[in-house]
Scaffold this active site. Structure first.
Site, PDB file in Angstrom:
ATOM      1  N   ASP A  51       0.877  -1.164   0.000  1.00 21.37           N
ATOM      2  CA  ASP A  51       0.000   0.000   0.000  1.00 21.37           C
ATOM      3  C   ASP A  51       0.920   1.222   0.000  1.00 21.37           C
ATOM      4  O   ASP A  51       1.699   1.407   0.945  1.00 21.37           O
ATOM      5  CB  ASP A  51      -0.876  -0.045   1.260  1.00 21.37           C
ATOM      6  CG  ASP A  51      -1.760   1.186   1.408  1.00 21.37           C
ATOM      7  OD1 ASP A  51      -1.575   2.159   0.639  1.00 21.37           O
ATOM      8  OD2 ASP A  51      -2.622   1.181   2.295  1.00 21.37           O
ATOM      9  N   ASN A  78       2.501   7.037 -10.192  1.00 20.91           N
ATOM     10  CA  ASN A  78       1.264   6.805 -10.942  1.00 20.91           C
ATOM     11  C   ASN A  78       0.096   6.399 -10.047  1.00 20.91           C
ATOM     12  O   ASN A  78      -1.052   6.612 -10.423  1.00 20.91           O
ATOM     13  CB  ASN A  78       1.535   5.719 -11.994  1.00 20.91           C
ATOM     14  CG  ASN A  78       0.264   5.211 -12.615  1.00 20.91           C
ATOM     15  OD1 ASN A  78      -0.402   5.911 -13.367  1.00 20.91           O
ATOM     16  ND2 ASN A  78      -0.127   3.979 -12.268  1.00 20.91           N
ATOM     17  N   SER A 129      -1.141  13.769 -13.082  1.00 22.18           N
ATOM     18  CA  SER A 129      -2.210  14.677 -12.658  1.00 22.18           C
ATOM     19  C   SER A 129      -3.482  14.272 -13.389  1.00 22.18           C
ATOM     20  O   SER A 129      -3.705  13.100 -13.681  1.00 22.18           O
ATOM     21  CB  SER A 129      -1.821  16.122 -12.939  1.00 22.18           C
ATOM     22  OG  SER A 129      -2.835  16.993 -12.478  1.00 22.18           O
ATOM     23  N   TYR A 143     -10.681  15.017  -5.396  1.00 23.09           N
ATOM     24  CA  TYR A 143      -9.764  14.368  -6.341  1.00 23.09           C
ATOM     25  C   TYR A 143      -8.909  15.411  -7.070  1.00 23.09           C
ATOM     26  O   TYR A 143      -7.676  15.314  -7.118  1.00 23.09           O
ATOM     27  CB  TYR A 143     -10.574  13.536  -7.341  1.00 23.09           C
ATOM     28  CG  TYR A 143      -9.765  12.949  -8.477  1.00 23.09           C
ATOM     29  CD1 TYR A 143      -8.780  12.003  -8.225  1.00 23.09           C
ATOM     30  CD2 TYR A 143     -10.008  13.332  -9.793  1.00 23.09           C
ATOM     31  CE1 TYR A 143      -8.040  11.449  -9.268  1.00 23.09           C
ATOM     32  CE2 TYR A 143      -9.275  12.782 -10.841  1.00 23.09           C
ATOM     33  CZ  TYR A 143      -8.289  11.848 -10.569  1.00 23.09           C
ATOM     34  OH  TYR A 143      -7.565  11.321 -11.597  1.00 23.09           O
ATOM     35  N   LYS A 147      -4.790  16.415  -6.912  1.00 22.23           N
ATOM     36  CA  LYS A 147      -3.932  16.489  -8.099  1.00 22.23           C
ATOM     37  C   LYS A 147      -3.370  17.900  -8.297  1.00 22.23           C
ATOM     38  O   LYS A 147      -2.286  18.070  -8.852  1.00 22.23           O
ATOM     39  CB  LYS A 147      -4.705  16.025  -9.335  1.00 22.23           C
ATOM     40  CG  LYS A 147      -5.078  14.541  -9.309  1.00 22.23           C
ATOM     41  CD  LYS A 147      -3.846  13.637  -9.304  1.00 22.23           C
ATOM     42  CE  LYS A 147      -4.201  12.184  -9.557  1.00 22.23           C
ATOM     43  NZ  LYS A 147      -2.984  11.328  -9.642  1.00 22.23           N
ATOM     44  N   THR A 178     -10.072   3.096 -17.632  1.00 25.54           N
ATOM     45  CA  THR A 178      -9.376   2.355 -16.575  1.00 25.54           C
ATOM     46  C   THR A 178     -10.382   2.083 -15.455  1.00 25.54           C
ATOM     47  O   THR A 178     -11.533   2.544 -15.506  1.00 25.54           O
ATOM     48  CB  THR A 178      -8.216   3.182 -15.982  1.00 25.54           C
ATOM     49  OG1 THR A 178      -8.769   4.373 -15.394  1.00 25.54           O
ATOM     50  CG2 THR A 178      -7.198   3.571 -17.045  1.00 25.54           C
TER      51      THR A 178
END
Lengths: 233, 109
Positions: A51, A78, A129, A143, A147, A178
């Site tokens: 993790d 990533n 980002s 979120y 970023k 994804t």
């Protein structure tokens, strides 16, 4: 240049897996981190099932890396999680998980990696980002804020790591199919794509292309930059 | 020698003299890349960071990473991070004796 030693977080699937596959095809030695078992089986690929927000586990990863490889040339931060929700309906713990994964983990990996990059002829740090930062989408506050932190971190890190011959850049993908985008309603994704200059889904290879540009030895003067896919921003 | 863990780890046998040797070696190494007019003092009482030193913040980072490498070479694994690092007055990295005491303290847990 000797084979690059590349560390990729969130390498189990999606963009991370594509980046790992690309680097392996280029002849690099790749170390991946992820919460689950790797999809890649390759003699130049090493996987750590960790993790990335667990500082002790990450410390262990870097101890092992130092023991095995001494030098690190590339870090790709990533690993990331999403979470579309209105601010008023977002539990604090959910917000904390997003910030810890998307920002603090990248900070910790960068801090550790820099120590191994000083002996690299061309150290490279690449952060991920999102176009959600310039688009300021409703429902993406936490979120996108996490970023935004990565983007500011990238720009300042670029200045701090330059004396060591290391560059630090970021790429902001547009929607790519994804696990992260699978949870976002289709109409929200389409609305986002409609605001892009290039109105289509991106592919993992689009991210790979930008990352490879950052990694090239000729890109030593390219640092502190954020490149968005699809013409967002 | 037993390697120690980072930041607040456990140490095997590490002496202040050994740590001081590593710190002074790192300062000598830093001086190789510095102009003659900006040399850092190499002594057991020398300032490292602050108003009495020519070292800027990025120079401090490079010096501390060299010191980490030197400590690792003698079996002492530490990560020199501290929220007071850039404080002009309270930095544990402000002088050779302060740094040696800090490293020894961290190393001994």
């Amino acid at each position: 240049m000797p084979e690059r030693h590349v560390l990729i977080t969130g390498a189990t699937r999606g963009i991370g897996e594509a980046l790992a596959a690309h680097c392996l095809a280029a002849g690099d030695l790749v170390v991946g981190c992820g919460r689950s078992a790797p999809a890649i089986n390759h003699d130049r690929y090493t996987h750590f099932e960790v993790d990335v927000t667990d500082a002790k586990s990450v410390d262990g990863v870097f101890r092992e890396l130092k023991r095995r490889f001494k030098r690190l040339d590339v870090l790709i931060n990533n690993a990331g999680i999403g979470g579309m929700n209105a601010i008023a309906l977002t539990p604090v713990d959910a917000a904390r998980r997003i910030v810890e994964t998307n920002f603090l983990a990248a900070f910790n990996f960068t801090r550790e990696a820099l120590r191994m990059m000083r002996s690299s002829p061309a150290g490279r740090i690449v952060n991920i980002s999102t176009v959600a930062v310039p688009m300021r989408l409703e429902g993406e506050a936490v979120y996108a804020a996490s970023k935004s932190a990565i983007e500011t971190f990238t720009r300042i890190a670029a200045r701090e790591v330059a004396p060591f011959g290391v560059t630090c850049n970021a790429v902001g993908p547009c929607p790519i199919k994804t696990k992260l985008t699978a949870a976002v309603p289709a109409d929200k994704i389409q609305a986002l794509i409609d605001r892009q200059a290039v109105r289509r889904w991106g592919a993992a290879q689009d991210v790979v292309n930008v990352v490879e540009f950052f990694l090239r030895p000729e890109s030593g003067m390219v640092t502190g930059q954020v490149i968005y896919l699809g013409g967002a921003g | 020698m037993t390697p120690i863990t980072s930041e607040a780890g456990q140490v095997g046998a590490i002496t202040e003299a050994a740590v001081q040797d590593v710190v002074l070696d790192a300062i000598r190494l830093a001086n190789l890349a510095r102009d003659t007019g900006a040399q850092l003092e190499v002594s057991a009482e020398a300032p490292i960071f602050g108003p009495d030193s020519a070292l800027d913040s990025l120079g401090l980072v490079a010096l501390l990473l060299d010191i980490e490498d030197g400590l690792r070479a003698i079996g002492c694994e530490v990560l020199l991070s501290d929220e007071r690092a850039m404080s002009q007055k309270r930095s544990p990295f402000r002088s050779v004796p302060a740094l040696v005491a800090y490293i020894t303290g961290v190393a001994r847990g």
